[in-house]
Design a protein around this motif. Sequence first.
Motif, PDB file in Angstrom:
ATOM      1  N   HIS A  15      40.727  65.022 110.000  1.00  7.77           N
ATOM      2  CA  HIS A  15      40.259  64.409 108.771  1.00  7.77           C
ATOM      3  C   HIS A  15      41.455  63.794 108.078  1.00  7.77           C
ATOM      4  O   HIS A  15      42.588  64.054 108.453  1.00  7.77           O
ATOM      5  CB  HIS A  15      39.644  65.463 107.834  1.00  7.77           C
ATOM      6  CG  HIS A  15      38.360  65.998 108.338  1.00  7.77           C
ATOM      7  ND1 HIS A  15      38.261  67.200 108.988  1.00  7.77           N
ATOM      8  CD2 HIS A  15      37.124  65.467 108.327  1.00  7.77           C
ATOM      9  CE1 HIS A  15      37.003  67.396 109.346  1.00  7.77           C
ATOM     10  NE2 HIS A  15      36.292  66.356 108.961  1.00  7.77           N
ATOM     11  N   ALA A  16      41.176  63.057 107.056  1.00  4.33           N
ATOM     12  CA  ALA A  16      42.229  62.537 106.180  1.00  4.33           C
ATOM     13  C   ALA A  16      43.348  61.883 107.001  1.00  4.33           C
ATOM     14  O   ALA A  16      43.068  61.102 107.913  1.00  4.33           O
ATOM     15  CB  ALA A  16      42.743  63.632 105.265  1.00  4.33           C
ATOM     16  N   VAL A  49      32.250  60.107 120.847  1.00  4.37           N
ATOM     17  CA  VAL A  49      32.294  59.003 119.892  1.00  4.37           C
ATOM     18  C   VAL A  49      33.520  58.138 120.183  1.00  4.37           C
ATOM     19  O   VAL A  49      34.476  58.585 120.814  1.00  4.37           O
ATOM     20  CB  VAL A  49      32.339  59.481 118.419  1.00  4.37           C
ATOM     21  CG1 VAL A  49      31.147  60.350 118.080  1.00  4.37           C
ATOM     22  CG2 VAL A  49      33.642  60.203 118.114  1.00  4.37           C
ATOM     23  N   MET A  54      36.781  55.103 112.632  1.00  2.00           N
ATOM     24  CA  MET A  54      36.990  56.174 111.655  1.00  2.00           C
ATOM     25  C   MET A  54      35.673  56.882 111.349  1.00  2.00           C
ATOM     26  O   MET A  54      35.636  58.100 111.195  1.00  2.00           O
ATOM     27  CB  MET A  54      37.590  55.543 110.391  1.00  2.00           C
ATOM     28  CG  MET A  54      38.142  56.548 109.422  1.00  2.00           C
ATOM     29  SD  MET A  54      39.567  57.427 110.116  1.00  2.00           S
ATOM     30  CE  MET A  54      39.727  58.683 108.876  1.00  2.00           C
ATOM     31  N   LEU A  55      34.602  56.105 111.281  1.00  2.00           N
ATOM     32  CA  LEU A  55      33.291  56.706 111.012  1.00  2.00           C
ATOM     33  C   LEU A  55      32.934  57.697 112.122  1.00  2.00           C
ATOM     34  O   LEU A  55      32.476  58.809 111.871  1.00  2.00           O
ATOM     35  CB  LEU A  55      32.227  55.608 110.891  1.00  2.00           C
ATOM     36  CG  LEU A  55      30.819  56.057 110.531  1.00  2.00           C
ATOM     37  CD1 LEU A  55      30.758  56.696 109.158  1.00  2.00           C
ATOM     38  CD2 LEU A  55      29.835  54.885 110.609  1.00  2.00           C
ATOM     39  N   GLY A  56      33.169  57.270 113.357  1.00  3.12           N
ATOM     40  CA  GLY A  56      32.867  58.127 114.502  1.00  3.12           C
ATOM     41  C   GLY A  56      33.686  59.404 114.485  1.00  3.12           C
ATOM     42  O   GLY A  56      33.161  60.509 114.650  1.00  3.12           O
ATOM     43  N   THR A  58      35.212  60.802 111.956  1.00  7.93           N
ATOM     44  CA  THR A  58      34.826  61.631 110.807  1.00  7.93           C
ATOM     45  C   THR A  58      33.537  62.404 111.105  1.00  7.93           C
ATOM     46  O   THR A  58      33.368  63.540 110.673  1.00  7.93           O
ATOM     47  CB  THR A  58      34.614  60.739 109.563  1.00  7.93           C
ATOM     48  OG1 THR A  58      35.819  60.033 109.304  1.00  7.93           O
ATOM     49  CG2 THR A  58      34.276  61.568 108.337  1.00  7.93           C
ATOM     50  N   SER A  59      32.667  61.781 111.859  1.00 14.33           N
ATOM     51  CA  SER A  59      31.376  62.417 112.145  1.00 14.33           C
ATOM     52  C   SER A  59      31.520  63.686 112.982  1.00 14.33           C
ATOM     53  O   SER A  59      30.634  64.524 113.004  1.00 14.33           O
ATOM     54  CB  SER A  59      30.440  61.433 112.855  1.00 14.33           C
ATOM     55  OG  SER A  59      30.794  61.338 114.226  1.00 14.33           O
ATOM     56  N   LEU A  60      32.652  63.828 113.670  1.00  8.87           N
ATOM     57  CA  LEU A  60      32.830  64.999 114.535  1.00  8.87           C
ATOM     58  C   LEU A  60      33.031  66.285 113.733  1.00  8.87           C
ATOM     59  O   LEU A  60      32.686  67.365 114.195  1.00  8.87           O
ATOM     60  CB  LEU A  60      34.041  64.799 115.456  1.00  8.87           C
ATOM     61  CG  LEU A  60      33.947  63.660 116.471  1.00  8.87           C
ATOM     62  CD1 LEU A  60      35.273  63.521 117.194  1.00  8.87           C
ATOM     63  CD2 LEU A  60      32.818  63.913 117.458  1.00  8.87           C
ATOM     64  N   GLY A  61      33.611  66.159 112.547  1.00 13.38           N
ATOM     65  CA  GLY A  61      33.830  67.341 111.714  1.00 13.38           C
ATOM     66  C   GLY A  61      34.721  68.382 112.367  1.00 13.38           C
ATOM     67  O   GLY A  61      34.443  69.570 112.295  1.00 13.38           O
TER      68      GLY A  61
END
Lengths: 113, 153
Positions: A15-16, A49, A54-56, A58-61
Amino acid sequence: MTERVVEVVPEAGLHARPASKFVQTANEYDCEVQVVAPDGEGNQEGEPVDASSMLGVTSLGVGHGERVKVIADGENAVDALDALEEVLSTPEAGDEDSENGEESGGDGPDGEG
Amino acid sequence: MDYDIDRLLPTEQISLAEPPAKKDDAISFLLDLVVENDRVDDRERALEALRERERETTTGVGKGIAIPHAQTGAVSEPSVAFCRSEAGLDFDSMDEQPAHLIFEILVPEGGSDDHLEILSSLSRSLMHDDVREGLYDAESPEEVQGVLREAIS
């Protein structure tokens, strides 16, 4: 096609800042790079992904200490994996459990560990 | 994790009006939706937490989406605010595209990873073209909730 399972070392997880470094690095290579997050048991089972999105990512968490599978296909795939592994394995400055003590020369508050 | 969209993103926290054109103003604008809905104890503290996160690296995640977020003691329950921009906001996204769909996530401090779970669930649903299109087409806050209710599970 080549792949590698790598532990996410930075405290922030994927993240970040670490995530944006990861995505930037993936974008520097022409090969196609995908990432798969672990399921609850730590198996690499999720939907892959696009590592350059970045969206992909981030979606992984994906959190600190979790392992992801990075898959690269195409030109310089191994170099891409090396660079991405480096991003994932490098603690950030300020991470408490930084294991790079010998590099950062002990400017931390108490140099513990 | 199951989300109660009505609780997480009440209609009061959804705006279909054009937000301020600057990123920082838009972040305040979204925060104020949550403030006006009586969920924020300390507006300045929440705003600083959001800005702090933004300074670290942009929350513009590409594909026309930005998700500013923060974990802060200034809120007592996880809250999301949403706005939509026709014009598009410059969020310094890596794909260099303006942000049109902006979600702001505020979660209380504490041991849980709520904010990351909300962030990843939201990102996962926004990867689908039809979800983004549904949000662009929504004509009321209720429709926005409807799209997300179906997308996030």
